[in-house]
Design a protein around this motif. Structure first.
Motif, mmCIF file in Angstrom:
data_model
loop_
_atom_site.group_PDB
_atom_site.id
_atom_site.type_symbol
_atom_site.label_atom_id
_atom_site.label_comp_id
_atom_site.label_asym_id
_atom_site.label_seq_id
_atom_site.Cartn_x
_atom_site.Cartn_y
_atom_site.Cartn_z
ATOM 1 N N UNK A 1 0.834 -1.203 0.000
ATOM 2 C CA UNK A 1 0.000 0.000 0.000
ATOM 3 C C UNK A 1 0.869 1.254 0.000
ATOM 4 N N UNK A 2 1.920 1.245 0.789
ATOM 5 C CA UNK A 2 2.816 2.401 0.838
ATOM 6 C C UNK A 2 3.432 2.656 -0.541
ATOM 7 N N UNK A 3 3.869 1.591 -1.183
ATOM 8 C CA UNK A 3 4.489 1.725 -2.505
ATOM 9 C C UNK A 3 3.480 2.233 -3.539
ATOM 10 N N UNK A 4 2.289 1.638 -3.543
ATOM 11 C CA UNK A 4 1.266 2.057 -4.505
ATOM 12 C C UNK A 4 0.740 3.463 -4.187
ATOM 13 N N UNK A 5 0.668 3.805 -2.907
ATOM 14 C CA UNK A 5 0.213 5.149 -2.521
ATOM 15 C C UNK A 5 1.177 6.212 -3.038
ATOM 16 N N UNK A 6 2.461 5.917 -2.989
ATOM 17 C CA UNK A 6 3.449 6.852 -3.532
ATOM 18 C C UNK A 6 3.268 7.035 -5.035
ATOM 19 N N UNK A 7 2.961 5.939 -5.709
ATOM 20 C CA UNK A 7 2.827 5.989 -7.170
ATOM 21 C C UNK A 7 1.488 6.581 -7.610
ATOM 22 N N UNK A 8 0.397 6.225 -6.899
ATOM 23 C CA UNK A 8 -0.940 6.622 -7.336
ATOM 24 C C UNK A 8 -1.606 7.649 -6.422
ATOM 25 N N UNK A 9 -0.895 8.109 -5.399
ATOM 26 C CA UNK A 9 -1.371 9.187 -4.528
ATOM 27 C C UNK A 9 -2.750 8.907 -3.936
ATOM 28 N N UNK A 10 -2.847 7.867 -3.078
ATOM 29 C CA UNK A 10 -4.104 7.594 -2.389
ATOM 30 C C UNK A 10 -3.868 7.459 -0.893
ATOM 31 N N UNK B 1 -8.900 7.450 -3.230
ATOM 32 C CA UNK B 1 -8.474 8.724 -3.800
ATOM 33 C C UNK B 1 -9.549 9.117 -4.793
ATOM 34 N N UNK B 2 -9.445 10.272 -5.330
ATOM 35 C CA UNK B 2 -10.425 10.704 -6.313
ATOM 36 C C UNK B 2 -10.456 9.701 -7.460
ATOM 37 N N UNK B 3 -11.609 9.088 -7.686
ATOM 38 C CA UNK B 3 -11.762 8.135 -8.786
ATOM 39 C C UNK B 3 -11.457 6.693 -8.449
ATOM 40 N N UNK B 4 -11.035 6.399 -7.196
ATOM 41 C CA UNK B 4 -10.722 5.023 -6.796
ATOM 42 C C UNK B 4 -11.217 4.788 -5.379
ATOM 43 N N UNK B 5 -11.886 3.656 -5.192
ATOM 44 C CA UNK B 5 -12.321 3.247 -3.862
ATOM 45 C C UNK B 5 -12.142 1.736 -3.799
ATOM 46 N N UNK B 6 -11.271 1.255 -2.895
ATOM 47 C CA UNK B 6 -11.005 -0.175 -2.884
ATOM 48 C C UNK B 6 -10.610 -0.702 -1.526
ATOM 49 N N UNK B 7 -10.317 -1.997 -1.516
ATOM 50 C CA UNK B 7 -9.904 -2.667 -0.284
ATOM 51 C C UNK B 7 -9.022 -3.858 -0.621
ATOM 52 N N UNK B 8 -8.208 -4.235 0.360
ATOM 53 C CA UNK B 8 -7.407 -5.453 0.284
ATOM 54 C C UNK B 8 -7.747 -6.261 1.523
ATOM 55 N N UNK B 9 -8.396 -7.387 1.331
ATOM 56 C CA UNK B 9 -8.747 -8.276 2.440
ATOM 57 C C UNK B 9 -7.618 -9.286 2.624
ATOM 58 N N UNK B 10 -7.101 -9.358 3.853
ATOM 59 C CA UNK B 10 -6.040 -10.309 4.181
ATOM 60 C C UNK B 10 -6.704 -11.516 4.814
ATOM 61 N N UNK C 1 -7.317 -10.580 -1.229
ATOM 62 C CA UNK C 1 -8.373 -10.264 -2.185
ATOM 63 C C UNK C 1 -8.421 -8.750 -2.347
ATOM 64 N N UNK C 2 -8.053 -8.296 -3.533
ATOM 65 C CA UNK C 2 -8.015 -6.871 -3.848
ATOM 66 C C UNK C 2 -9.226 -6.540 -4.714
ATOM 67 N N UNK C 3 -10.013 -5.583 -4.277
ATOM 68 C CA UNK C 3 -11.131 -5.103 -5.085
ATOM 69 C C UNK C 3 -11.075 -3.578 -5.117
ATOM 70 N N UNK C 4 -11.480 -3.030 -6.232
ATOM 71 C CA UNK C 4 -11.498 -1.568 -6.359
ATOM 72 C C UNK C 4 -12.512 -1.164 -7.415
ATOM 73 N N UNK C 5 -13.154 -0.051 -7.160
ATOM 74 C CA UNK C 5 -14.032 0.570 -8.142
ATOM 75 C C UNK C 5 -13.292 1.781 -8.689
ATOM 76 N N UNK C 6 -13.265 1.878 -10.003
ATOM 77 C CA UNK C 6 -12.580 2.986 -10.665
ATOM 78 C C UNK C 6 -13.606 3.923 -11.272
#
Length: 91
Positions: free
Chosen positions: A25-34, A47-56, A62-67
């Motif tokens: 998440x830290x790595x992707x947050x740096x790249x995609x600013x969320x 973030x604007x235009x993305x709403x998701x979750x990662x279930x452990x 399980x990664x799901x996201x709405x774009x």
């Protein structure tokens, strides 16, 4: 609205998998600013235009996201980046 739905196997304990997800998440947050945060064993990110979750879960993430409309054009790129990072961290 476009969506992402990725199931990725892992062989870590839940604690180690959570730490790995935090690193991803830290790595992707740096790249995609969320922004992200935990709710139990689910990490929510937004973030604007993305709403998701990662279930452990035991043996699986399980990664799901709405774009939103604008990011739906980049669905393949976003999904590819998520898979790449998951492969690096959990394979």
């Amino acid at each position: 609205m476009a969506g992402i739905d990725i199931q990725h196997k892992h062989s870590l304990s839940l604690a180690k998998a959570r730490k790995g997800v935090e690193d991803v998440a830290r790595k992707l947050a740096d790249k995609f600013d969320f922004e992200y945060g935990w709710d139990g064993d689910e990490m929510h990110f937004k973030r604007s235009g993305v709403d998701g979750r990662i279930a452990v879960k035991p043996e699986q993430l399980h990664v799901t996201a709405k774009l939103g409309f604008l990011l739906s054009a980049l669905q393949g790129t976003v999904e590819q980046e998520i898979r790449k990072v998951l492969d690096e961290k959990f394979s």
